[in-house]
Design a protein around this motif. Structure first.
Motif, PDB file in Angstrom:
ATOM      1  N   MET A 477      -8.639  43.416 -37.506  1.00  0.00           N
ATOM      2  CA  MET A 477      -9.757  42.693 -36.883  1.00  0.00           C
ATOM      3  C   MET A 477     -11.083  43.263 -37.354  1.00  0.00           C
ATOM      4  O   MET A 477     -12.016  42.525 -37.673  1.00  0.00           O
ATOM      5  N   ILE A 478     -11.162  44.602 -37.396  1.00  0.00           N
ATOM      6  CA  ILE A 478     -12.423  45.218 -37.820  1.00  0.00           C
ATOM      7  C   ILE A 478     -12.703  44.875 -39.273  1.00  0.00           C
ATOM      8  O   ILE A 478     -13.842  44.565 -39.646  1.00  0.00           O
ATOM      9  N   ALA A 479     -11.637  44.877 -40.100  1.00  0.00           N
ATOM     10  CA  ALA A 479     -11.843  44.530 -41.509  1.00  0.00           C
ATOM     11  C   ALA A 479     -12.418  43.120 -41.628  1.00  0.00           C
ATOM     12  O   ALA A 479     -13.355  42.874 -42.398  1.00  0.00           O
ATOM     13  N   HIS A 480     -11.874  42.186 -40.846  1.00  0.00           N
ATOM     14  CA  HIS A 480     -12.388  40.815 -40.894  1.00  0.00           C
ATOM     15  C   HIS A 480     -13.824  40.766 -40.409  1.00  0.00           C
ATOM     16  O   HIS A 480     -14.658  40.077 -40.984  1.00  0.00           O
ATOM     17  N   ALA A 481     -14.113  41.493 -39.329  1.00  0.00           N
ATOM     18  CA  ALA A 481     -15.469  41.443 -38.773  1.00  0.00           C
ATOM     19  C   ALA A 481     -16.469  41.996 -39.779  1.00  0.00           C
ATOM     20  O   ALA A 481     -17.575  41.459 -39.936  1.00  0.00           O
ATOM     21  N   VAL A 482     -16.072  43.061 -40.474  1.00  0.00           N
ATOM     22  CA  VAL A 482     -16.969  43.627 -41.486  1.00  0.00           C
ATOM     23  C   VAL A 482     -17.242  42.592 -42.576  1.00  0.00           C
ATOM     24  O   VAL A 482     -18.382  42.390 -42.998  1.00  0.00           O
ATOM     25  N   ALA A 483     -16.175  41.879 -42.974  1.00  0.00           N
ATOM     26  CA  ALA A 483     -16.369  40.859 -44.012  1.00  0.00           C
ATOM     27  C   ALA A 483     -17.259  39.733 -43.500  1.00  0.00           C
ATOM     28  O   ALA A 483     -18.111  39.220 -44.231  1.00  0.00           O
ATOM     29  N   VAL A 484     -17.068  39.359 -42.238  1.00  0.00           N
ATOM     30  CA  VAL A 484     -17.879  38.277 -41.663  1.00  0.00           C
ATOM     31  C   VAL A 484     -19.355  38.654 -41.692  1.00  0.00           C
ATOM     32  O   VAL A 484     -20.218  37.856 -42.072  1.00  0.00           O
ATOM     33  N   VAL A 485     -19.648  39.900 -41.327  1.00  0.00           N
ATOM     34  CA  VAL A 485     -21.050  40.337 -41.327  1.00  0.00           C
ATOM     35  C   VAL A 485     -21.552  40.495 -42.761  1.00  0.00           C
ATOM     36  O   VAL A 485     -22.656  40.052 -43.098  1.00  0.00           O
ATOM     37  N   ALA A 486     -20.711  41.078 -43.626  1.00  0.00           N
ATOM     38  CA  ALA A 486     -21.162  41.352 -44.998  1.00  0.00           C
ATOM     39  C   ALA A 486     -21.483  40.058 -45.728  1.00  0.00           C
ATOM     40  O   ALA A 486     -22.533  39.953 -46.381  1.00  0.00           O
ATOM     41  N   LEU A 487     -20.631  39.047 -45.574  1.00  0.00           N
ATOM     42  CA  LEU A 487     -20.904  37.788 -46.274  1.00  0.00           C
ATOM     43  C   LEU A 487     -22.068  37.040 -45.632  1.00  0.00           C
ATOM     44  O   LEU A 487     -22.677  36.181 -46.260  1.00  0.00           O
ATOM     45  N   GLY A 488     -22.373  37.381 -44.392  1.00  0.00           N
ATOM     46  CA  GLY A 488     -23.572  36.789 -43.783  1.00  0.00           C
ATOM     47  C   GLY A 488     -24.832  37.401 -44.349  1.00  0.00           C
ATOM     48  O   GLY A 488     -25.830  36.723 -44.555  1.00  0.00           O
ATOM     49  N   LEU A 489     -24.790  38.699 -44.606  1.00  0.00           N
ATOM     50  CA  LEU A 489     -26.001  39.395 -45.067  1.00  0.00           C
ATOM     51  C   LEU A 489     -26.135  39.343 -46.576  1.00  0.00           C
ATOM     52  O   LEU A 489     -27.251  39.338 -47.091  1.00  0.00           O
ATOM     53  N   VAL A 490     -25.018  39.339 -47.283  1.00  0.00           N
ATOM     54  CA  VAL A 490     -25.057  39.295 -48.749  1.00  0.00           C
ATOM     55  C   VAL A 490     -24.181  38.136 -49.223  1.00  0.00           C
ATOM     56  O   VAL A 490     -23.139  38.344 -49.827  1.00  0.00           O
ATOM     57  N   PRO A 491     -24.595  36.890 -48.947  1.00  0.00           N
ATOM     58  CA  PRO A 491     -23.741  35.762 -49.341  1.00  0.00           C
ATOM     59  C   PRO A 491     -23.541  35.702 -50.848  1.00  0.00           C
ATOM     60  O   PRO A 491     -22.547  35.142 -51.313  1.00  0.00           O
ATOM     61  N   GLY A 492     -24.455  36.306 -51.601  1.00  0.00           N
ATOM     62  CA  GLY A 492     -24.317  36.317 -53.050  1.00  0.00           C
ATOM     63  C   GLY A 492     -23.027  36.966 -53.510  1.00  0.00           C
ATOM     64  O   GLY A 492     -22.499  36.631 -54.567  1.00  0.00           O
ATOM     65  N   LEU A 493     -22.491  37.881 -52.698  1.00  0.00           N
ATOM     66  CA  LEU A 493     -21.223  38.541 -53.030  1.00  0.00           C
ATOM     67  C   LEU A 493     -20.147  37.529 -53.329  1.00  0.00           C
ATOM     68  O   LEU A 493     -19.493  37.568 -54.379  1.00  0.00           O
ATOM     69  N   ALA A 494     -19.943  36.615 -52.378  1.00  0.00           N
ATOM     70  CA  ALA A 494     -18.879  35.629 -52.553  1.00  0.00           C
ATOM     71  C   ALA A 494     -19.330  34.529 -53.495  1.00  0.00           C
ATOM     72  O   ALA A 494     -18.537  34.021 -54.279  1.00  0.00           O
ATOM     73  N   LEU A 495     -20.601  34.176 -53.415  1.00  0.00           N
ATOM     74  CA  LEU A 495     -21.081  33.057 -54.223  1.00  0.00           C
ATOM     75  C   LEU A 495     -21.013  33.388 -55.704  1.00  0.00           C
ATOM     76  O   LEU A 495     -20.750  32.514 -56.530  1.00  0.00           O
ATOM     77  N   GLY A 496     -21.209  34.659 -56.041  1.00  0.00           N
ATOM     78  CA  GLY A 496     -21.099  35.051 -57.435  1.00  0.00           C
ATOM     79  C   GLY A 496     -19.715  34.754 -57.986  1.00  0.00           C
ATOM     80  O   GLY A 496     -19.564  34.228 -59.083  1.00  0.00           O
ATOM     81  N   ALA A 497     -18.699  35.061 -57.149  1.00  0.00           N
ATOM     82  CA  ALA A 497     -17.327  34.811 -57.592  1.00  0.00           C
ATOM     83  C   ALA A 497     -17.014  33.326 -57.601  1.00  0.00           C
ATOM     84  O   ALA A 497     -16.062  32.888 -58.232  1.00  0.00           O
ATOM     85  N   LEU A 498     -17.822  32.560 -56.871  1.00  0.00           N
ATOM     86  CA  LEU A 498     -17.544  31.138 -56.720  1.00  0.00           C
ATOM     87  C   LEU A 498     -18.090  30.300 -57.858  1.00  0.00           C
ATOM     88  O   LEU A 498     -17.599  29.218 -58.139  1.00  0.00           O
ATOM     89  N   LEU A 499     -19.130  30.794 -58.496  1.00  0.00           N
ATOM     90  CA  LEU A 499     -19.823  29.930 -59.455  1.00  0.00           C
ATOM     91  C   LEU A 499     -18.960  29.556 -60.656  1.00  0.00           C
ATOM     92  O   LEU A 499     -19.052  28.416 -61.124  1.00  0.00           O
ATOM     93  N   PRO A 500     -18.083  30.456 -61.140  1.00  0.00           N
ATOM     94  CA  PRO A 500     -17.161  29.993 -62.183  1.00  0.00           C
ATOM     95  C   PRO A 500     -16.293  28.830 -61.706  1.00  0.00           C
ATOM     96  O   PRO A 500     -15.969  27.929 -62.484  1.00  0.00           O
TER      97      PRO A 500
END
Lengths: 662, 314
Positions: A477-500
């Motif tokens: 649960m904590i791992a998911h919550a960290v990811a939820v917050v991290a992708l909220g603050l640094v959406p570029g993290l996931a979006l970078g992987a998404l652009l290809p």
């Protein structure tokens, strides 16, 4: 070892692991095998897909296979790589959670081997579905996922309700399979091949039966991903399954439906305009009804299940916008639509698993997830409360969590304007307003669920609260919550992987597509970060009461003899909304109200919201003959009716004759 | 934007919330034949509350203390994006109106959670109403923002609100948007006829009942947050009906210096506050059952604005 070997090696590792888990006795060995083989497979798959996601060439493997299948082509392009990159790690986390969640039954002597082995098979299904290029093997993976999910759902098979939910799911998913097979057979008859490449070459030529195939595939994938009105299996299955199974089904497994939709969108090439509108409209309808149903549920996991229908609807609406952009040749809309939708798929996987895990933690502690019986859990289960709140806020798309980031990209696509004709701009803005409505209703549902379960005082004295969830449940649960917050603050993290991935769509637009993290997202990330800092400060400052403050009972507005049962109920909370949308949310009321000035005897009121689609379905199934009889008798009474029916029949026949030719 | 204008905006952010609340209450009192409280009463109230100690409900969690701060933070956050003095906002970026709407949403969720934290059925009732009403105004906010963005060719809230020329179509669009925003204001800030802030019957309250069990600095934060949101909403409406808003686009661009334009805008805000006070003194609150229908009028008005924009661009 090369990347293609790594990918293929993951399948035997998982299968051998599953067999060994089923054979060995001893809980520790089984758990170690499951986590070990899944962990190894996850690492291999991640190593294989990482270069693809970084923008490298797709991974092509051909596996020779005996007849009748022949050589099977595997191809991991950016789309498959993206789905693989989070499906396996999230399943691994789910397996960790399962170890904690099932611990009481395992300690009581139940053999959990088959359950863990099925989780391994789910991973195998991911590798197959997300990489294979052959329709038969695709169906194999599809079935493997469906049957594993069914067996995972009926873990508690002694309960008749759970068996019913399981069969309900099994039947529904196979209805979808028939439709999918029909589409594949149609394609096979046209191409003489089972390879996706041949399908793609055929579809891209815009054949006359492209519309038929599009609709068949759309229905099959919509059933898999639980779109309204194909969602009826979902609330039952999610409420019956163990929490980690609900989480994985909702967040990860059924994302295969969206994946397959995108895969065939890619194969089909530039879509017709009506397809984009169709997907957009269908997504919005799904989001609308899904979110309305979340407001009236008593069962927390049913509520979360309907929220999945809502969120796949939001993602589909974004995909629809992206398809429209493709049709119009608008590169910006293509990128924002598909990137927003895919980001939302990932975000939904993260926050929905988190919410289901928190619901499971409630169930472990109280043995119920009936919201009307809970209350005041925040003080007993502080970790669960905080984690559920993070998941819930992300679920309604509020900043600074990840749900907001993806909704923002979607809004950017819808509101940007200048895409197609002016009427289309206006229609897209109306779609954005619809999403805003969905967000507001979702906020109501989240506040209601959190408030009922965690705030106030316990409503039912017969519910005993045992301790907080063990570390094996809290960790994921904590791992998911960290990811939820991290992708909220640094959406570029996931979006970078998404652009290809987005780069696969509308290839004819070429360099016109702005394949960089959009500037507004950077601009928006800063306010979100500032807000996050401010919120964190607020939590720190206000956590402890100031010296000198006092406590006293809640003011009862004069009603001083109230009991905890007199707290506001969930039914009342959503009553105004449910009445306003009564046509979509039918309520069953059973009541005997007290009569007269001196009523004798007890009165009672019970209201209960059923799924309108499911009820209608069973009604038609149960009284089909009656309905046909009534209709046919009405036709002779009302000539207008007969005329309308005849006109419709003629139109259909003509349409089939004209459009259905070879 | 000049540094001076930034200072003016910050000053307005501090002073104007107190003033608009004071003006509304003063006008209402005068209309009812009373003398009314001082214009700056809210400031004194907040100061007094900050000095008081809090009493917490015995079933409450830290949420009851955190939620009011979140309400205040989100109100301040939305103020940064809004055109406080008509000429642009302190912070502007593409799609900031989405942020604006969602930050308000976060504040609303915090307010409702704070209310539910007490376990009071009356506060639950208020929270349920607040959540339900929000559902009906949220689409209107997006339709307004979408229509203005499409019309102005910009994605920034403050720039979209400013006038881009004065003609018949622009006037219709802005009047329709302003009408929608007035209804949004009434719902979001719980004003008449959606909610009666002065009612004493808990059963019929919306906003006031949610803060029944808050006291001390929590209540101060809630009052301050509500006042800031009120000023922000009024400033948005004032920009919509003020052709001078944004000195770079007004019909007499250059005639009014930015400071004069800001002064006109602030005067307009006070006038709108007075109009709200006048309006609140006249009708009774509509029945709760009718409120959703009333709120839908905001969506209808915003949809009209959007269609006029379509007609203008087509």
């Amino acid at each position: 070892m090369t990347a293609d070997h790594a990918l293929l090696a993951s399948v035997p590792i998982l299968v051998i692991g599953a067999v060994l888990i089923a054979i060995v006795r001893g809980r520790r060995a089984q758990v170690a095998l499951a986590l070990g083989t899944q962990g190894a497979a996850t690492a291999l798959v991640l190593a294989a897909v990482a270069p693809v996601l970084a923008g490298g060439a797709p991974l092509d493997v051909v596996w020779p296979w005996p007849a009748p299948i022949g050589a099977i082509a595997f191809r991991v392009d950016a789309l498959g790589a993206f789905f693989l990159a989070w499906s396996l790690p999230l399943t691994w986390l789910g397996t960790v959670y399962a170890v904690g969640y099932l611990q009481p039954s395992l300690a009581a002597g139940r053999n959990g081997g088959s359950h863990l082995a099925l989780l391994n098979f789910t991973c195998v299904a991911f590798v197959l579905v997300y990489s294979v290029q052959n329709a038969l093997v695709f169906l194999l993976g599809w079935e493997l996922a469906a049957v594993s999910a069914w067996l995972l759902v009926i873990w508690d098979y002694k309960n008749q309700k759970i068996r019913f939910a399981g069969f309900n799911y099994l039947v529904s998913t196979h209805v979808g399979l028939f439709v999918l097979v029909a589409a594949f057979m149609l394609l096979h008859s046209r191409t003489g091949s089972m390879d996706f490449a041949a399908f793609g070459a055929y579809l891209a030529g815009a054949p006359p039966d492209r519309a038929t195939i599009f609709v068949l595939l759309g229905v099959a994938f919509a059933l898999k991903a639980a779109f309204f009105p194909f969602h009826t299996w979902l609330p039952r299955a999610h409420s019956a399954a163990p929490a980690h199974v609900s989480a994985l089904m909702s967040g990860v497994i059924h994302k295969a439906g969206l994946f397959a939709f995108l895969r065939f969108t890619l194969l089909g090439g530039r879509p017709d305009e009506w397809m984009g509108w169709c997907v957009l409209g269908f997504g919005l309808v799904s989001a609308f009804f899904g979110v309305l149903y979340t407001t009236v549920q008593r069962d927390l996991k049913r509520l979360l299940g309907y929220s999945s229908t809502e969120n796949v609807g939001i993602a589909a609406a974004a995909f629809g916008a992206g398809m429209l952009g493709w049709t119009w040749g608008d590169a910006r809309l293509v990128v924002l639509g598909f990137a927003g939708g895919l980001l939302h798929v990932l975000n939904h996987a993260l926050f929905k698993c988190l919410s289901f895990y928190a619901a499971g933690s409630i169930y472990r502690a109280t043995h119920t997830i009936d919201l009307e019986r809970l209350g005041g859990l925040a003080r007993r289960l502080p970790w669960t409360a905080a984690l559920f709140l993070v998941g819930g806020l992300a679920m309604c798309g509020l900043p600074p969590f990840n749900g907001f980031a993806s909704e923002l990209v979607i809004y950017a696509g819808l509101i940007g304007g200048g895409a197609g004709p002016a009427e289309a701009d206006v229609a897209l803005i109306a779609a954005a307003a619809m999403l805003a409505f969905v967000g507001a209703v979702s906020a109501l549902a989240t506040v209601r669920a959190f408030g009922l379960a965690f705030l106030g005082a316990p409503r039912d004295a017969s519910v005993h609260v045992r301790g907080e969830a063990p570390a094996t449940m809290r960790g994921p649960m904590i791992a998911h919550a960290v990811a939820v917050v991290a992708l909220g603050l640094v959406p570029g993290l996931a979006l970078g992987a998404l652009l290809p991935v987005v780069g696969l769509f509308a290839p004819e637009l070429g360099d016109a597509r702005p394949l960089a993290v959009p500037g507004f997202l950077d601009a928006m990330a800063w306010p979100s970060r500032a807000l996050a800092v401010a919120l964190a400060l607020a939590v720190v400052v206000a956590w402890r009461p100031r010296a000198g403050s006092a406590t006293s009972p809640t003011w009862g507005c004069g009603y001083t003899v109230g009991s905890p049962r007199m707290q506001y109920t969930g039914t009342s909370f959503s009553d105004a909304l449910a009445r306003f949308f009564g046509a979509a949310l039918p309520a069953q009321r059973r009541e005997r109200l007290p009569k007269g000035p001196f009523p004798a005897g007890d009165g009672h009121v019970a209201s209960h919201h059923v799924d309108a689609v499911e009820r209608k379905m069973f009604e038609v199934l149960g009284q089909g003959e009656q309905i046909i009889q009534d209709t046919s008798s009405r036709i002779s009474e009302q000539p207008r009716f007969a005329f309308a029916a005849g006109a419709i029949a003629i139109v259909v026949i003509v349409a089939v004759a004209v459009g259905g030719g070879p | 934007m000049t540094a001076l204008l930034v200072v003016v905006q910050l000053a307005a952010l501090v002073v104007m919330p107190v003033v608009v609340v004071g003006v509304i209450n003063r006008v209402k009192a005068r209309w009812a034949g009373r003398r009314g409280a001082p214009i700056l009463q809210l400031a004194w109230d907040v100061r007094r509350l900050l000095a008081k100690r809090s009493v917490y409900s015995d079933v409450s969690t830290p949420i009851i203390r955190i939620a009011p701060l979140v309400v205040l933070i989100t109100a301040l956050g939305s103020a940064l994006i809004a055109p406080l003095t008509g000429a642009g906002a302190l912070v502007g970026f593409d799609l900031d109106f989405v942020w604006f709407a969602y930050v308000w949403g976060l504040g609303r969720v915090a307010l409702m959670l704070g209310a539910l934290d007490t376990g009071s059925s009356f506060e639950g009732m208020g929270a349920a109403r607040e959540a339900t009403f929000a559902v009906f105004v949220e689409p209107a906010l997006f339709l307004v923002a979408g229509a203005l963005c499409l019309d102005g060719g910009t994605l920034r809230f403050a720039e979209a609100l400013a006038w881009h020329g004065v003609d018949g179509g622009a006037i219709v669009v802005r009047v329709a948007c302003a009408a929608a925003m007035v209804v949004v204001l009434q719902a979001e800030l719980a004003r008449m006829p959606v909610d009666d802030p002065t009612t004493h019957l808990e059963l019929t309250m919306v906003h006031e009942v949610m803060i029944l069990d808050h006291g001390g600095r929590e209540l101060a934060a809630l009052h301050a947050g509500a006042a800031i949101k009120l000023y922000v909403a009024i400033a948005v409406i004032a920009t919509l009906i003020n052709p001078w808003a944004g000195p770079w686009t007004g019909p007499w661009a250059g005639a009014a210096t930015p400071l004069v334009a800001a002064a006109i805008h602030l005067g307009l805000c006070v006038a709108i506050a007075a109009a709200i006070g006048l309006f609140e003194a006249l009708p009774a609150r509509v029945r709760l059952r009718v409120v959703p229908t009333y709120l839908l009028s905001a969506t209808v008005a915003a949809a009209v604005a959007l269609l006029v924009v379509l007609w203008r661009t087509a």
